[in-house]
Design a protein around this motif. Structure first.
Motif, PDB file in Angstrom:
ATOM      1  N   GLY A 114       0.874  -1.235  -0.072  1.00  0.00           N
ATOM      2  CA  GLY A 114      -0.041   0.122  -0.066  1.00  0.00           C
ATOM      3  C   GLY A 114       0.882   1.384  -0.060  1.00  0.00           C
ATOM      4  O   GLY A 114       2.100   1.234   0.461  1.00  0.00           O
ATOM      5  N   LEU A 115       0.332   2.256  -0.558  1.00  0.00           N
ATOM      6  CA  LEU A 115       1.092   3.578  -0.791  1.00  0.00           C
ATOM      7  C   LEU A 115       1.332   4.279   0.726  1.00  0.00           C
ATOM      8  O   LEU A 115       2.257   4.771   0.880  1.00  0.00           O
ATOM      9  N   GLY A 116       0.251   4.143   1.291  1.00  0.00           N
ATOM     10  CA  GLY A 116       0.413   4.598   2.798  1.00  0.00           C
ATOM     11  C   GLY A 116       1.436   4.352   3.560  1.00  0.00           C
ATOM     12  O   GLY A 116       2.133   4.967   4.069  1.00  0.00           O
ATOM     13  N   THR A 117       1.603   2.914   3.635  1.00  0.00           N
ATOM     14  CA  THR A 117       2.693   2.503   4.335  1.00  0.00           C
ATOM     15  C   THR A 117       4.072   2.529   3.974  1.00  0.00           C
ATOM     16  O   THR A 117       4.920   2.778   4.615  1.00  0.00           O
ATOM     17  N   ALA A 118       4.009   2.661   2.765  1.00  0.00           N
ATOM     18  CA  ALA A 118       5.341   2.848   1.821  1.00  0.00           C
ATOM     19  C   ALA A 118       5.784   4.445   2.215  1.00  0.00           C
ATOM     20  O   ALA A 118       6.954   4.437   2.594  1.00  0.00           O
ATOM     21  N   TYR A 119       4.889   5.435   2.255  1.00  0.00           N
ATOM     22  CA  TYR A 119       5.219   6.651   2.669  1.00  0.00           C
ATOM     23  C   TYR A 119       5.632   6.803   4.093  1.00  0.00           C
ATOM     24  O   TYR A 119       6.667   7.450   4.521  1.00  0.00           O
ATOM     25  N   ILE A 120       4.864   6.126   5.004  1.00  0.00           N
ATOM     26  CA  ILE A 120       5.345   6.150   6.328  1.00  0.00           C
ATOM     27  C   ILE A 120       6.518   5.455   6.676  1.00  0.00           C
ATOM     28  O   ILE A 120       7.424   6.251   7.338  1.00  0.00           O
ATOM     29  N   THR A 121       6.853   4.353   6.196  1.00  0.00           N
ATOM     30  CA  THR A 121       8.194   3.867   6.042  1.00  0.00           C
ATOM     31  C   THR A 121       9.310   4.780   5.774  1.00  0.00           C
ATOM     32  O   THR A 121      10.361   5.190   6.645  1.00  0.00           O
ATOM     33  N   GLY A 122       8.996   5.444   4.703  1.00  0.00           N
ATOM     34  CA  GLY A 122      10.000   6.359   4.098  1.00  0.00           C
ATOM     35  C   GLY A 122      10.034   7.882   5.006  1.00  0.00           C
ATOM     36  O   GLY A 122      11.179   8.293   5.261  1.00  0.00           O
ATOM     37  N   PHE A 123       9.093   8.275   5.619  1.00  0.00           N
ATOM     38  CA  PHE A 123       9.068   9.237   6.452  1.00  0.00           C
ATOM     39  C   PHE A 123       9.800   9.005   7.855  1.00  0.00           C
ATOM     40  O   PHE A 123      10.687   9.648   8.123  1.00  0.00           O
TER      41      PHE A 123
ATOM     42  N   PHE B  53      -4.907   5.001   6.937  1.00  0.00           N
ATOM     43  CA  PHE B  53      -5.273   4.413   5.407  1.00  0.00           C
ATOM     44  C   PHE B  53      -4.045   4.076   4.556  1.00  0.00           C
ATOM     45  O   PHE B  53      -3.116   4.868   4.964  1.00  0.00           O
ATOM     46  N   LYS B  54      -4.409   3.467   3.564  1.00  0.00           N
ATOM     47  CA  LYS B  54      -3.147   2.648   2.837  1.00  0.00           C
ATOM     48  C   LYS B  54      -3.041   3.386   1.503  1.00  0.00           C
ATOM     49  O   LYS B  54      -1.984   3.306   0.817  1.00  0.00           O
ATOM     50  N   GLY B  55      -4.387   3.633   1.015  1.00  0.00           N
ATOM     51  CA  GLY B  55      -4.310   3.849  -0.431  1.00  0.00           C
ATOM     52  C   GLY B  55      -4.664   5.510  -0.765  1.00  0.00           C
ATOM     53  O   GLY B  55      -4.108   6.249  -0.215  1.00  0.00           O
ATOM     54  N   TYR B  56      -5.683   5.580  -1.494  1.00  0.00           N
ATOM     55  CA  TYR B  56      -6.028   7.026  -1.918  1.00  0.00           C
ATOM     56  C   TYR B  56      -6.177   7.981  -0.766  1.00  0.00           C
ATOM     57  O   TYR B  56      -6.040   9.084  -0.742  1.00  0.00           O
ATOM     58  N   ALA B  57      -6.959   7.465   0.048  1.00  0.00           N
ATOM     59  CA  ALA B  57      -7.425   8.291   1.294  1.00  0.00           C
ATOM     60  C   ALA B  57      -6.167   8.496   2.227  1.00  0.00           C
ATOM     61  O   ALA B  57      -6.284   9.607   3.147  1.00  0.00           O
ATOM     62  N   PHE B  58      -5.175   7.704   1.867  1.00  0.00           N
ATOM     63  CA  PHE B  58      -3.804   8.342   2.757  1.00  0.00           C
ATOM     64  C   PHE B  58      -3.502   9.775   2.734  1.00  0.00           C
ATOM     65  O   PHE B  58      -3.275  10.426   3.545  1.00  0.00           O
ATOM     66  N   GLN B  59      -3.722  10.134   1.390  1.00  0.00           N
ATOM     67  CA  GLN B  59      -3.112  11.655   1.064  1.00  0.00           C
ATOM     68  C   GLN B  59      -4.096  12.591   1.840  1.00  0.00           C
ATOM     69  O   GLN B  59      -3.714  13.493   2.274  1.00  0.00           O
ATOM     70  N   ILE B  60      -5.220  12.125   1.789  1.00  0.00           N
ATOM     71  CA  ILE B  60      -6.530  12.901   2.545  1.00  0.00           C
ATOM     72  C   ILE B  60      -6.211  13.064   4.035  1.00  0.00           C
ATOM     73  O   ILE B  60      -6.271  14.131   4.449  1.00  0.00           O
TER      74      ILE B  60
END
Length: 250
Positions: free
Chosen positions: A72-81, A183-190
């Motif tokens: 999922g996109l959200g977990t990828a970004y959290i890992t990166g952050f 949230f892991k997908g589109y809603a992560f950005q929101i």
């Protein structure tokens, strides 16, 4: 030891057609950004291309985290952050690999945070009209009205609530309690924008032109949109019962 104060995080899954070009485009900018690729087990060899560039040319500027499977996109970004915070980067970016986000706009987002004093800078498709190129009209309308819907439900004063092209000051990511981002997908950005807003951070929308990918395959799906549709309501309701940490005083 960091060679830059700024890191661009790019999640990937099957981006072999784009990955080398986007890396070279970012590294070709004057500022001197570093890049962190987070690859979710791409079977097309995306990670191997990145490793080759790390060894041959960009050892101290290009970094890679490999994960098993699509998480999922959200977990990828959290890992990166978390990775970026641990290494002391001051400005942390989200960016797609497919050139839908123009690398030449990165310095404009950085300037909004570094020189203008904003905490979050959003590359916005809708702050100055509708700046989207080569998207089917149905998808443009879905995206545009999704942002209107989010604004109506949450009161978030942002035109492009689903944008995925952003710059954060490190302080934002240290404050927002990343482990409570669900949230892991589109809603992560929101959710990230809403949480930053509730924590009292200053947000600026920087107008950009979003160009639909030319190479590779889109990762967007109906399930991602449904997560956003119902997730926004959950997000608003849960905010009534949550105490958000506030931006530290200057």
């Amino acid at each position: 030891m960091n060679t830059s104060d700024s890191i661009v995080i790019i999640p990937t899954y099957n981006e072999k057609e784009n990955i080398e070009n986007i890396i070279r485009a970012v590294f070709g900018l004057d500022h001197g950004f570093n890049i962190l690729i987070i690859d979710d087990g791409s079977p097309d060899g995306t990670a191997s291309i990145v490793k080759g560039l790390m060894l041959d040319e960009f050892k101290d500027r290009l970094f890679l985290i490999e994960r098993q499977g699509k998480q999922g996109l959200g977990t990828a970004y959290i890992t990166g952050f978390k990775w970026a915070i641990e290494r002391g980067y001051d400005y942390i970016f989200e960016m797609d690999a497919d050139f839908s986000h123009a690398p030449q706009d990165l310095p404009r987002l950085l300037e909004a945070c570094r020189k203008e004093g904003y905490d979050v800078a959003i590359g916005s498709r809708y702050v100055s009209g509708v700046n989207v190129v080569n998207w089917p009209m149905g998808r443009v309308l879905m995206s545009y009205f999704a942002s209107k819907y989010v604004h109506m439900i949450t009161g978030l004063p942002i035109h492009d609530t689903t944008a995925g092209f952003k710059c954060y000051r490190r302080q934002v990511l240290e404050t927002v309690e990343l482990d409570k981002i669900h949230f892991k997908g589109y809603a992560f950005q929101i959710e990230m924008k809403f949480t930053a807003f509730k924590c009292g951070f200053k947000i600026k929308e920087v107008p950009v032109v979003f160009v639909n990918r030319e190479l590779g395959t889109s990762k967007m799906s109906g399930g991602i949109f449904s997560e956003a549709l119902f997730g926004v309501i959950r997000l608003k309701i849960s905010s009534w019962f949550r105490k958000y940490p506030q931006k530290p005083a200057a």
